[in-house]
Scaffold this active site. Structure first.
Site, PDB file in Angstrom:
ATOM      1  N   LYS A   1     -10.038  -4.163  -5.252  1.00  0.00           N
ATOM      2  CA  LYS A   1      -8.705  -4.427  -5.888  1.00  0.00           C
ATOM      3  C   LYS A   1      -8.591  -4.504  -7.178  1.00  0.00           C
ATOM      4  O   LYS A   1      -7.383  -3.791  -7.682  1.00  0.00           O
ATOM      5  CB  LYS A   1      -8.113  -5.675  -5.390  1.00  0.00           C
ATOM      6  CG  LYS A   1      -7.987  -5.912  -3.730  1.00  0.00           C
ATOM      7  CD  LYS A   1      -6.729  -6.970  -3.131  1.00  0.00           C
ATOM      8  CE  LYS A   1      -6.524  -6.523  -1.746  1.00  0.00           C
ATOM      9  NZ  LYS A   1      -5.594  -7.604  -1.229  1.00  0.00           N
TER      10      LYS A   1
ATOM     11  N   LYS B   1      -0.894   0.737   5.521  1.00  0.00           N
ATOM     12  CA  LYS B   1       0.481   1.247   5.213  1.00  0.00           C
ATOM     13  C   LYS B   1       0.720   1.564   3.653  1.00  0.00           C
ATOM     14  O   LYS B   1       1.738   1.766   3.055  1.00  0.00           O
ATOM     15  CB  LYS B   1       1.390  -0.139   5.344  1.00  0.00           C
ATOM     16  CG  LYS B   1       1.108  -1.602   4.776  1.00  0.00           C
ATOM     17  CD  LYS B   1       1.663  -2.590   5.274  1.00  0.00           C
ATOM     18  CE  LYS B   1       0.940  -3.982   4.893  1.00  0.00           C
ATOM     19  NZ  LYS B   1       1.323  -5.004   5.920  1.00  0.00           N
TER      20      LYS B   1
ATOM     21  N   LYS C   1      -9.593   3.219   7.444  1.00  0.00           N
ATOM     22  CA  LYS C   1      -9.047   2.423   8.182  1.00  0.00           C
ATOM     23  C   LYS C   1      -7.412   2.743   7.864  1.00  0.00           C
ATOM     24  O   LYS C   1      -7.038   3.122   6.627  1.00  0.00           O
ATOM     25  CB  LYS C   1      -9.014   0.921   7.664  1.00  0.00           C
ATOM     26  CG  LYS C   1      -8.393  -0.037   8.416  1.00  0.00           C
ATOM     27  CD  LYS C   1      -8.854  -1.398   8.002  1.00  0.00           C
ATOM     28  CE  LYS C   1      -8.031  -2.455   8.801  1.00  0.00           C
ATOM     29  NZ  LYS C   1      -8.223  -3.989   8.303  1.00  0.00           N
TER      30      LYS C   1
END
Length: 336
Positions: A116, A201, A198
């Protein structure tokens, strides 16, 4: 003979956008199924969402929408607990104590922090670094026996166990050591455009994911564009045919058919027929959820009442744990 106490499950999901088909198959759909076997706490993890800067009005709206969607899937708020994380301040109270029992090196090794940080280099904040401690507090505060986890969360569950073990060793038996719960099938649905990744969204390509609220036309369109291969055979082979295998996994989830049965069903047929069939069973499965979602979301007062009741019930459990922990670490508590 006394009835055996049911195990407790805690699950959480961030209100950072409408859940995808992958979220539905891998997690949310199973939440409703778990209710017959376990005592369930379902948490909308809005505090975790703050590690990425949010638009305040949108975060509030998405939180209520997610609550309505979870109710539409079949979460039973009378017999189980549906609540918003920030509505139970005890999570943050326990998080500080746990942070004081967590080593810097343990947090610095977390792969999700590294991932991240690379994705958001302009906002590598302290919350992103201490995220696993708050997640540990979310789990340990309810003495959850089981936590449904995807592959990207297993490291966070492991550090929760490490923290709990360390605290129990120093202060005496306090926390239940949580175990991971992985559904037998459908645990990981991949991107329609890049089937080695994966489904997410946050993907910049809207055709790579199906949202739980997508209408039939959008679902059919996205599946028609799904990446397959030049082989032309509907055959399950994750390594060599990831796109086709991903579509087969989705089709199997909604039809209950085995991979062998799916291969036989589409033997001699082209990918076009197969993709349309996957799209149709997906749209059929989501249609009743979408209808119920629209009905529930229109009743804002009902959704808010469910969340208020859920927070009160969660807080009763959480506050008991925090009081116990505060006493064990030596914090002075006055009678209220």
């Amino acid at each position: 003979m006394a009835e055996e106490k049911r195990k407790r499950i805690l699950s959480g999901i961030q209100p950072t956008g409408t859940p995808t088909l992958g979220n539905y198959i891998g997690a949310v759909r199973n939440w409703a199924l778990l209710q017959s076997e376990y005592d369930c706490l379902y948490m909308i993890a809005d505090l975790h969402a703050l590690t990425v800067r949010q638009v305040p009005a949108e975060l509030r709206r998405r939180t209520r929408e997610l609550a309505a969607l979870l109710l539409a899937v079949g979460i039973d708020p009378k017999n189980h607990v549906l609540f918003v994380q920030s509505h139970v301040p005890a999570h943050c109270e326990l998080s500080w104590v746990l942070a004081c029992n967590t080593q810097f090196g343990e947090l610095s090794r977390m792969t999700q922090f590294k991932d991240k940080s690379a994705k958001h280099p302009d906002n590598v904040n302290g919350g992103l670094f201490t995220y696993p401690v708050l997640m540990a507090a979310d789990i340990l505060i309810y003495n959850a026996d089981l936590v449904p986890v995807g592959q990207d969360q297993t490291q966070h569950l492991e550090i929760a166990r490490v923290i709990a073990n360390r605290f129990n060793g120093v202060y005496g038996e306090t926390f239940t050591l949580p175990e991971g719960y992985v559904p037998a099938a459908g645990a990981k649905i991949m991107s329609l455009s890049e089937p080695t990744k994966k489904m997410s969204k946050s993907d910049t390509n809207a055709n790579s994911f199906v949202l739980m609220t997508d209408d039939r036309d959008a679902i059919v369109r996205k599946f028609k564009r799904a990446v397959t291969d030049s082989d032309g055979q509907v055959r399950f082979d994750r390594e060599n045919k990831p796109g086709v295998s991903n579509l087969m996994a989705i089709y199997s989830t909604f039809t209950g058919r085995t991979m062998e049965e799916i291969e036989a069903e589409f033997a001699g047929k082209g990918y076009g027929d197969f993709k349309l069939a996957v799209a149709e069973v997906t749209a059929d499965a989501l249609a009743p959820v979408q209808a119920e979602y629209g009905r529930i979301l229109a009743d804002k007062a009902y959704v808010d009442e469910v969340l208020k009741d859920g927070a009160a019930r969660a807080a009763r459990l959480a506050n008991r744990t925090v009081s116990k922990v505060y006493r064990k670490v030596g914090l002075l508590q006055l009678d209220r």
